[in-house]
Write a protein that holds these residues in place. Structure first.
Motif, PDB file in Angstrom:
ATOM      1  N   SER A   1      11.595 -14.487  26.149  1.00 22.21           N
ATOM      2  CA  SER A   1      11.087 -15.480  26.022  1.00 22.21           C
ATOM      3  C   SER A   1      11.282 -15.620  24.250  1.00 22.21           C
ATOM      4  O   SER A   1      12.114 -15.196  23.672  1.00 22.21           O
TER       5      SER A   1
ATOM      6  N   ARG B   1       5.076 -18.104  25.318  1.00 17.94           N
ATOM      7  CA  ARG B   1       5.477 -17.303  24.151  1.00 17.94           C
ATOM      8  C   ARG B   1       4.587 -16.088  24.020  1.00 17.94           C
ATOM      9  O   ARG B   1       3.382 -16.192  24.370  1.00 17.94           O
TER      10      ARG B   1
ATOM     11  N   ASP C   1      13.600 -11.617  20.336  1.00 14.86           N
ATOM     12  CA  ASP C   1      13.372 -12.502  21.286  1.00 14.86           C
ATOM     13  C   ASP C   1      14.522 -12.822  22.018  1.00 14.86           C
ATOM     14  O   ASP C   1      15.534 -12.162  22.146  1.00 14.86           O
TER      15      ASP C   1
END
Length: 169
Positions: free
Chosen positions: A123, A95, A143
């Motif tokens: 991610s 992340r 994201d």
């Protein structure tokens, strides 16, 4: 002579059709977020640049690499504002943390003149202070879910400059 012209025209037509087919195939592959999982960082930047182009952004330039000072892709949004994007291609399970958001916030507007600042990842972003900080600094976080929807529909999130806010009109 006319035989040569006809032959050249036929070759040009075949080449043109092949290129169109290759572009269509690439566009179809680009709609699938999973293709980003095996890309290198520069390939991801090129992929995102293609997404911007197909979404109506202009003057799209990939400028990532050493010395990019935090800007991987720059463009002009459909509403005319300058877009600066930092692309973070991550391995599955990794992340993007708040340190990346802080670094980008320090260069997007001041160094690159960004009016719309996008931190894009294939991610997700870590939980914690990064997401609220990004909101406070007006950094748009894109994201995997948002990127997948954008790639599939060709429509960027509203904060990406596709239409002015109601208060600006």
């Amino acid at each position: 002579m006319s035989l040569i012209v006809a032959g050249a025209t036929a070759v040009a037509l075949v080449v043109s059709k092949q290129r169109a087919r290759e572009r269509a195939d690439q566009a179809q592959r680009d709609r699938l977020i999973a293709v980003t999982d095996t890309m290198s960082g520069p390939e991801f930047e090129q992929w995102f640049a293609r997404l911007l182009v197909t979404s109506g952004f202009g003057n799209v330039t990939v400028c990532g690499g050493s010395g990019d000072r935090g800007a991987d892709v720059m463009a002009i949004a459909p509403d005319g504002r300058r877009v600066v994007a930092q692309c973070k291609r991550q391995s599955p399970g990794n992340r993007v943390g708040s340190a990346a958001i802080q670094r980008f916030a320090g260069t997007c507007r001041v160094i690159h003149g960004g009016e719309i600042c996008l931190l894009v990842t294939n991610s997700f972003f870590t939980a914690g202070d990064g997401i609220p900080m990004a909101r406070q600094l007006n950094i748009n976080l894109i994201d995997r879910h948002a990127l997948q929807m954008w790639a599939w529909t060709g429509k960027p999130p509203l904060q990406c400059g596709t239409e002015r806010s109601r208060t600006a009109n």
